[in-house]
Design a protein around this motif. Structure first.
Motif, PDB file in Angstrom:
ATOM      1  N   SER A  35      45.269  32.614  34.289  1.00 41.41           N
ATOM      2  CA  SER A  35      44.287  32.793  35.348  1.00 41.41           C
ATOM      3  C   SER A  35      43.438  31.537  35.456  1.00 41.41           C
ATOM      4  O   SER A  35      42.946  31.035  34.447  1.00 41.41           O
ATOM      5  CB  SER A  35      43.414  34.007  35.031  1.00 41.41           C
ATOM      6  OG  SER A  35      42.436  34.172  36.011  1.00 41.41           O
ATOM      7  N   PRO A  36      43.267  30.996  36.647  1.00 41.57           N
ATOM      8  CA  PRO A  36      42.503  29.756  36.780  1.00 41.57           C
ATOM      9  C   PRO A  36      41.051  29.877  36.341  1.00 41.57           C
ATOM     10  O   PRO A  36      40.425  28.902  35.995  1.00 41.57           O
ATOM     11  CB  PRO A  36      42.578  29.424  38.271  1.00 41.57           C
ATOM     12  CG  PRO A  36      43.376  30.469  38.916  1.00 41.57           C
ATOM     13  CD  PRO A  36      43.793  31.469  37.912  1.00 41.57           C
ATOM     14  N   GLY A  37      40.500  31.091  36.356  1.00 38.39           N
ATOM     15  CA  GLY A  37      39.105  31.276  35.950  1.00 38.39           C
ATOM     16  C   GLY A  37      38.156  30.743  36.997  1.00 38.39           C
ATOM     17  O   GLY A  37      38.549  30.393  38.111  1.00 38.39           O
ATOM     18  N   PRO A  38      36.863  30.691  36.654  1.00 38.01           N
ATOM     19  CA  PRO A  38      35.880  30.186  37.613  1.00 38.01           C
ATOM     20  C   PRO A  38      36.198  28.747  38.014  1.00 38.01           C
ATOM     21  O   PRO A  38      36.667  27.959  37.208  1.00 38.01           O
ATOM     22  CB  PRO A  38      34.568  30.257  36.845  1.00 38.01           C
ATOM     23  CG  PRO A  38      34.805  31.254  35.765  1.00 38.01           C
ATOM     24  CD  PRO A  38      36.256  31.152  35.429  1.00 38.01           C
ATOM     25  N   LYS A  44      32.123  31.572  40.893  1.00 40.83           N
ATOM     26  CA  LYS A  44      33.128  32.571  41.249  1.00 40.83           C
ATOM     27  C   LYS A  44      33.192  32.779  42.756  1.00 40.83           C
ATOM     28  O   LYS A  44      32.218  32.560  43.466  1.00 40.83           O
ATOM     29  CB  LYS A  44      32.806  33.894  40.570  1.00 40.83           C
ATOM     30  CG  LYS A  44      32.937  33.847  39.067  1.00 40.83           C
ATOM     31  CD  LYS A  44      32.690  35.212  38.486  1.00 40.83           C
ATOM     32  CE  LYS A  44      32.969  35.221  37.004  1.00 40.83           C
ATOM     33  NZ  LYS A  44      33.022  36.580  36.458  1.00 40.83           N
ATOM     34  N   ILE A  45      34.332  33.253  43.221  1.00 44.93           N
ATOM     35  CA  ILE A  45      34.541  33.534  44.639  1.00 44.93           C
ATOM     36  C   ILE A  45      34.035  34.947  44.925  1.00 44.93           C
ATOM     37  O   ILE A  45      34.531  35.906  44.345  1.00 44.93           O
ATOM     38  CB  ILE A  45      36.029  33.441  45.005  1.00 44.93           C
ATOM     39  CG1 ILE A  45      36.571  32.056  44.684  1.00 44.93           C
ATOM     40  CG2 ILE A  45      36.255  33.821  46.467  1.00 44.93           C
ATOM     41  CD1 ILE A  45      38.083  31.961  44.730  1.00 44.93           C
ATOM     42  N   PRO A  46      33.025  35.107  45.797  1.00 47.11           N
ATOM     43  CA  PRO A  46      32.563  36.456  46.126  1.00 47.11           C
ATOM     44  C   PRO A  46      33.647  37.210  46.898  1.00 47.11           C
ATOM     45  O   PRO A  46      34.312  36.644  47.754  1.00 47.11           O
ATOM     46  CB  PRO A  46      31.323  36.225  46.985  1.00 47.11           C
ATOM     47  CG  PRO A  46      31.354  34.805  47.383  1.00 47.11           C
ATOM     48  CD  PRO A  46      32.284  34.070  46.481  1.00 47.11           C
ATOM     49  N   ALA A  71      39.180  42.356  37.041  1.00 46.62           N
ATOM     50  CA  ALA A  71      39.437  41.660  35.783  1.00 46.62           C
ATOM     51  C   ALA A  71      39.597  40.148  35.928  1.00 46.62           C
ATOM     52  O   ALA A  71      39.414  39.417  34.957  1.00 46.62           O
ATOM     53  CB  ALA A  71      40.695  42.230  35.129  1.00 46.62           C
ATOM     54  N   LEU A  72      39.918  39.671  37.117  1.00 43.37           N
ATOM     55  CA  LEU A  72      40.151  38.234  37.299  1.00 43.37           C
ATOM     56  C   LEU A  72      38.832  37.463  37.269  1.00 43.37           C
ATOM     57  O   LEU A  72      37.907  37.769  38.011  1.00 43.37           O
ATOM     58  CB  LEU A  72      40.891  37.987  38.614  1.00 43.37           C
ATOM     59  CG  LEU A  72      42.330  38.499  38.647  1.00 43.37           C
ATOM     60  CD1 LEU A  72      42.903  38.383  40.057  1.00 43.37           C
ATOM     61  CD2 LEU A  72      43.188  37.736  37.659  1.00 43.37           C
ATOM     62  N   ASP A  73      38.779  36.448  36.412  1.00 42.99           N
ATOM     63  CA  ASP A  73      37.546  35.676  36.220  1.00 42.99           C
ATOM     64  C   ASP A  73      37.110  34.895  37.445  1.00 42.99           C
ATOM     65  O   ASP A  73      35.925  34.594  37.601  1.00 42.99           O
ATOM     66  CB  ASP A  73      37.711  34.695  35.058  1.00 42.99           C
ATOM     67  CG  ASP A  73      37.738  35.394  33.720  1.00 42.99           C
ATOM     68  OD1 ASP A  73      38.349  34.830  32.794  1.00 42.99           O
ATOM     69  OD2 ASP A  73      37.160  36.484  33.594  1.00 42.99           O
ATOM     70  N   GLU A  74      38.049  34.536  38.311  1.00 39.68           N
ATOM     71  CA  GLU A  74      37.677  33.690  39.448  1.00 39.68           C
ATOM     72  C   GLU A  74      36.968  34.447  40.570  1.00 39.68           C
ATOM     73  O   GLU A  74      36.409  33.845  41.470  1.00 39.68           O
ATOM     74  CB  GLU A  74      38.879  32.929  40.001  1.00 39.68           C
ATOM     75  CG  GLU A  74      40.001  33.788  40.509  1.00 39.68           C
ATOM     76  CD  GLU A  74      41.083  34.041  39.479  1.00 39.68           C
ATOM     77  OE1 GLU A  74      42.224  34.253  39.898  1.00 39.68           O
ATOM     78  OE2 GLU A  74      40.821  34.046  38.281  1.00 39.68           O
ATOM     79  N   PHE A  75      36.967  35.793  40.512  1.00 39.57           N
ATOM     80  CA  PHE A  75      36.349  36.592  41.566  1.00 39.57           C
ATOM     81  C   PHE A  75      35.070  37.261  41.096  1.00 39.57           C
ATOM     82  O   PHE A  75      34.966  37.713  39.960  1.00 39.57           O
ATOM     83  CB  PHE A  75      37.311  37.676  42.071  1.00 39.57           C
ATOM     84  CG  PHE A  75      38.523  37.132  42.753  1.00 39.57           C
ATOM     85  CD1 PHE A  75      38.409  36.384  43.911  1.00 39.57           C
ATOM     86  CD2 PHE A  75      39.778  37.363  42.238  1.00 39.57           C
ATOM     87  CE1 PHE A  75      39.525  35.879  44.543  1.00 39.57           C
ATOM     88  CE2 PHE A  75      40.912  36.864  42.861  1.00 39.57           C
ATOM     89  CZ  PHE A  75      40.776  36.115  44.015  1.00 39.57           C
TER      90      PHE A  75
END
Length: 116
Positions: A35-38, A44-46, A71-75
């Protein structure tokens, strides 16, 4: 595959193989990196997740979709819109076994588990 290049797949299996092959090519650059993460320096992407989530489940993939997005860190999951259909809210919809409610309960349970 049974179908020739440049022609439509002749079976569902061929179609599935074609779609999976295309997905593998499209996502190859990000696969294997996890997962690319933040995003560095951007946060993070709202996200507002729209789903046809019911309780009890009409199709259980909606619960998995919601859990995955959470669960995805980027969202940054800001909300959930329940896009329900009137036919599933009837007491005995034609062709279906039981009445279902909009998925408030799974959303609240997820919020509780995440401490939100």
């Amino acid at each position: 595959m049974d179908s020739k290049p440049g022609t439509a797949p002749s079976t569902r299996r061929d179609l599935l193989k074609t779609c999976l092959g295309a997905a593998a090519v499209m996502f190859a650059p990000i696969m294997g990196k996890g997962s690319p993460g933040p995003r560095p320096g951007k946060g993070k992407i709202p996200l507002v997740h729209t789903t046809d989530l019911y309780h009890p489940p009409q199709d259980p993939d909606d619960q998995i979709d919601l859990a995955t997005v959470a669960a995805l860190d980027e969202f940054d999951l800001r909300g959930v819109v329940l896009d329900v259909s009137a036919r599933f809210l009837e007491s005995a919809p034609e062709g279906f076994d039981i009445r279902r409610d909009p998925g408030f309960i799974p959303v609240v349970q997820l919020g509780y588990l995440l401490g939100r």
